[in-house]
Every structure is written in C-alpha cells, then in structure tokens.
Design an enzyme around this catalytic site. Structure first.
Site, PDB file in Angstrom:
ATOM      1  CE  LYS A 116      25.319  32.467 -28.874  1.00  0.00           C
ATOM      2  NZ  LYS A 116      24.754  31.223 -29.435  1.00  0.00           N
TER       3      LYS A 116
ATOM      4  CB  SER B 151      21.627  32.358 -31.545  1.00  0.00           C
ATOM      5  OG  SER B 151      22.396  31.363 -30.898  1.00  0.00           O
TER       6      SER B 151
ATOM      7  CB  SER C  56      23.329  28.782 -32.441  1.00  0.00           C
ATOM      8  OG  SER C  56      22.012  29.225 -32.522  1.00  0.00           O
TER       9      SER C  56
HETATM   10  N1  GLN Z   1      17.784  28.591 -34.753  1.00  0.00           N
HETATM   11  C1  GLN Z   1      17.540  27.684 -33.687  1.00  0.00           C
HETATM   12  C2  GLN Z   1      16.594  28.315 -32.679  1.00  0.00           C
HETATM   13  O1  GLN Z   1      16.154  29.367 -32.926  1.00  0.00           O
HETATM   14  C3  GLN Z   1      18.833  27.258 -33.052  1.00  0.00           C
HETATM   15  C4  GLN Z   1      19.366  28.193 -32.051  1.00  0.00           C
HETATM   16  C5  GLN Z   1      20.617  27.705 -31.368  1.00  0.00           C
HETATM   17  O2  GLN Z   1      21.280  26.753 -31.797  1.00  0.00           O
HETATM   18  N2  GLN Z   1      20.922  28.308 -30.248  1.00  0.00           N
HETATM   19  O3  GLN Z   1      16.287  27.762 -31.672  1.00  0.00           O
END
Ligand code: GLN
Length: 473
Positions: free
Chosen positions: A72, A148, A172
């Site tokens: 990532k 994400s 994410s």
């Molecule tokens: N969807 C969540 C957010 O927007 C989680 C994102 C994540 O785990 N990095 O913060």
C-alpha cells in the site's frame, strides 16, 4: 494456473522443489500487471528490474523466500515513492528508509513489489479519494474496490498480486477485502510495527495482510508480528506460529452474534449470506450465542471524532518545508503554508483536518474529544464483557456489497455510516479478519460478501482457526 494467480503456499512448494525460480514469479506478475492494471488501476507504479534484482538475492530457506508482496502506498519502502494517494507527496517524496513491516518481510525472504493505490492518506472506503487515479473492482469494473486499501485488495482479487499489505484504521483492510472477495486481516493493535507507516490516526492504525487464502494470511502474519523498538506502541509479546491454527476443527467454539449488528438496513444479499455463514459454522460444530454490544451505535460518531483529531495533528507535518509539495506561488511564510496545504490536500483530507482541529479546539475539547474517549472506553468494555461468554464474534464486514463508482462520492456521511461493523474493532484494538462468504446480487452483478470474525486481544490464533475451518468447508 498461472503463477500470478497462485497462493503463497503453492508458490513456496514450487520454489522449494526448484520447479520455478523467484524471477519466474516476478516476470509472470509483471506481464499480468501490464495487461490488467490499465483497467484495474490497482498499482500506482512498479519496478520490475528492482524486484528481479531482489528476487535473485532472496533467501529461499526463509518462510516467504522469493515471494513478491504488493505494498500500500502509505508504507515506506527504501528508495520508492510513498505518495499516500496524495498530490502532497506524489512525484516529490521517496522513502529514505524501510518501514518496520518491510524490514520484517525482507528478513523472511519476501520481495516488495509495487505501490498500491489508496484513498488519500487512508481516509475513505472506496479509493475514490485517491488523487492519483481510479481503482476498479475486478468483480465488476463499474464498482468500487472498497478502501482505503482498495489497490491492495483489487490487485489480489485481480490476480496481479500474490498477496499485499494494507493498513486498517477503521476497516481499511477488511472492507476492501470483503468487497473484492479476498481475505483481509487486521492484527491486534500493537502486533505489527507502525514505524514507517504514514500516520493517519496513531491510536487506531495497524498494518496487515490481504491474501487469497487464510493460510496465506497466517504465513504473512508470522513474519509481520513482533516488537520493534522504533514503534513504542508495538507489543513485546510472544509471537506464536500462526500456521498452527490451520487444519483444526472448531467443535465447541462459542460464536457470538451481536444483536445490534444483525439489524434492518443491511443489504438483503449480505443478510442472506451471513445467515448461511452462521449455519455453516454451526454445521462445523460451533455454538452460536446471541450477545449484546450495547454501545454499537456510538461507534461511528466516536471514530469520526477521534480519527480526525489524531489526523489533524499527524498531517500538520505536511507543510511544504520538510516533505513533498511546496506551493510555487507563495510570497511569504504564512502564504507558503496555506497555499501548499490548499494545493496538496484533496477535499476529504481537508474535511478531516477541519473536523479534527474543531474537536480539539479549546472550548470544544471536553464536549467532543473527551466525550469520544469516554465512549471509546464503553465500546471496549462491551467487547470485554462479550468475550466472557464467547470465543469469537461474527458479523458482516460491510452492510452492503460494492457500490457503483461515484454513487457515494458526494455523500460522505452515508459512506461513514457503512463503517459501522469495522470501526468498533479498531476503537477496542482487537484483531479481526474478513473472509469471503458468498455473493449478493445487485443490478444483475454477483458481488462478493465478507464475513467478519473478531477475537480477543492477541488471539489471532482463534481467528485464523475459525476462518480456515470456514474456508475449507
Ligand atoms: N473508512 C474509514 C475512514 O474513512 C476507515 C479508513 C481506514 O481504515 N484507513 O476513515
């Protein structure tokens, strides 16, 4: 079956038997990436020559010897771009060091290969917040891969990565794994070093694997876990051999079904897949137990105070002085800061910084931030209580299958609400896995559904044991 579509377990067998070499895998992957990535948009970049050079040196006696792992774009890999899906860092920043998780992978013989797209600074659930391009779901190219870590999941599901690393602050790793039909594991907070992971919300962030099988997740976890003196939150606890959890049965395992998680509003196809999954667990000898997590409804609002608060502090470092983008238009220092941040950050990141700065500001701190910290304690206590009577908790990973691209883009609140099942796990610091449990039909498309399993702190063994038994059935 092509090498690119194989699992770590299969490739390791072939490597050890000398049927293939590590460079065969990289070459096969490279041609798969070149063919499919223009459509999928999972990778932001990849350096085949460098990976080949590392692959030739890989120690094949190590557990991940010769296995390429996609990374990532918020995890530092020495000499490679690390743009976090943001204009703030793209084209200007190269990692001067390896993240702790990358050093661990290298020690285990793995070869980092490629940078995977993500929501900017990991803020989002669709990868649409990336400033650097669209990532598509391999199961339906008109749909989001989740986020994400959308690039990490789409690459695994699209057979252009063997396995990848993601990061999980509020879901994410698990949510994109669910939406793309792969396995995603978020370890206990502190299990894996966060050194070199670009910080989003430091009390929630955790690195973990996205894989094709539960066995591969166990293999990767073996190498990733362990104390790193460079991350003071990393835990100095014994790391078991997680592959011991594989091939076991789950007779007598008590599986908690939270009353609050099986509610109206969940997509009918997700609901049906979950019911079938619970039946399957029962058939494997598990005992379903209805439990209550009474503060579930506080989860989303608690998270969307704590995470932006921490993000607003963490992202203060992107000021055009030390890292990345620097506005060429500024006439003085104040303009320099303001224009750099105005130009470098996208709308969701700005929204989070505004939210975070607001809830931390004097006069509002007690009303929002302190209150959220109290709610966080209640959420953690809910889990502690539940785990007095069950070994594992199951739920959907996401209340809906993958949306169409653009569907929720202008509705951040609706997107936040879909994090309802994954967020409490981060707030409580627990380990959890998402694994495929069937399909939901939407507009004629057959879309993967994810089953989430949540375990006690540091009990990844139980998680993997149940997930592996479920997957084998
Ligand atoms: N969807 C969540 C957010 O927007 C989680 C994102 C994540 O785990 N990095 O913060």
């Amino acid at each position: 079956m092509s090498l690119a579509s194989s699992t770590i377990t299969d490739l390791r067998q072939k490597l050890v038997a000398k049927e293939i070499s590590p460079s065969d895998i990289i070459r096969d992957l490279a041609s798969a990436i070149e063919q499919k990535n223009p459509t999928l948009g999972a990778y932001l970049g990849w350096d085949v020559e460098k990976a080949l050079a590392h692959a030739e040196q890989a120690d094949l006696t190590q557990p991940l010897g010769g296995i390429p792992i996609g990374i990532k774009d918020n995890i530092n890999v020495l000499g490679e771009p690390c743009s976090c899906g943001s204009k703030m860092l793209a084209g200007t920043y190269r990692a001067p060091y390896d993240a702790g998780a990358i050093s661990s992978l290298r020690r285990a013989g793995a070869v980092p290969l490629g940078r995977l797209n993500m929501d900017e600074f990991a803020m989002g659930s669709s990868t649409e917040n990336s400033a650097l391009g669209i990532t598509r779901n391999p199961h339906d190219l008109e749909r989001i891969p989740g986020g994400s870590s959308g690039g990490s999941a789409a690459a695994v599901a699209g057979d252009i990565a063997i396995a990848t690393l993601g990061s999980d602050t509020g879901g994410s790793i698990r949510q994109p794994a669910a939406l793309c039909g792969c396995v995603g594991l978020k370890p206990t907070y502190g299990r894996v070093s966060r050194y070199g992971l670009v910080a989003f919300a430091s009390s929630l962030d955790q690195i973990g694997p996205i894989t094709k099988t539960v066995a591969d997740a166990a293999l990767l976890l073996n190498s990733l876990c362990g104390k790193d003196p460079r991350d003071s939150t990393s835990l100095d606890v014994a790391v078991p051999d997680f592959t011991q959890a594989l091939g076991q049965d789950i007779r007598g395992m008590r599986i908690g079904l939270p009353r609050e998680y099986f509610v109206a509003g969940i997509h009918a196809g997700v609901s049906a897949a979950l019911q079938a999954a619970v039946k399957k667990l029962e058939a494997l000898g598990a005992i379903p137990v209805e439990i209550s997590l009474p503060h579930t409804d506080l989860g989303v609002s608690t998270y969307y105070i704590i995470a932006p608060a921490e993000a607003s502090a963490n992202l203060a470092r992107f000021d055009g002085v030390r890292y990345g983008h620097r506005s060429p238009k500024a006439n003085d220092l104040l303009e320099h800061y303001m224009m750099t941040r105005e130009e470098g950050f996208g709308p969701e990141v700005k929204r989070r910084i505004l939210l975070g700065t607001y809830v931390l500001s004097s006069g509002y701190y007690d009303a929002y931030y302190l209150k959220a910290q109290r709610a966080r304690t209640l959420i953690r206590q809910d889990f502690e209580k539940a785990f007095e009577s069950v070994d594992l908790i199951v739920s959907p990973t996401s209340p809906a299958p993958a949306h169409k691209l653009g569907e929720l883009k202008d509705n951040p609140l609706a997107a936040y609400l879909e994090d309802i099942f994954t967020i409490p796990v981060n707030l409580a610091g627990l380990p959890a896995i998402s694994l495929p449990c069937g399909h939901a039909i939407e507009d004629g498309a057959s879309l993967p559904v994810g089953l989430q399993m949540i375990a006690k702190p540091l009990d990844e063994l139980t998680l993997l044991r149940a997930a592996d038994a479920f997957e084998r059935q």
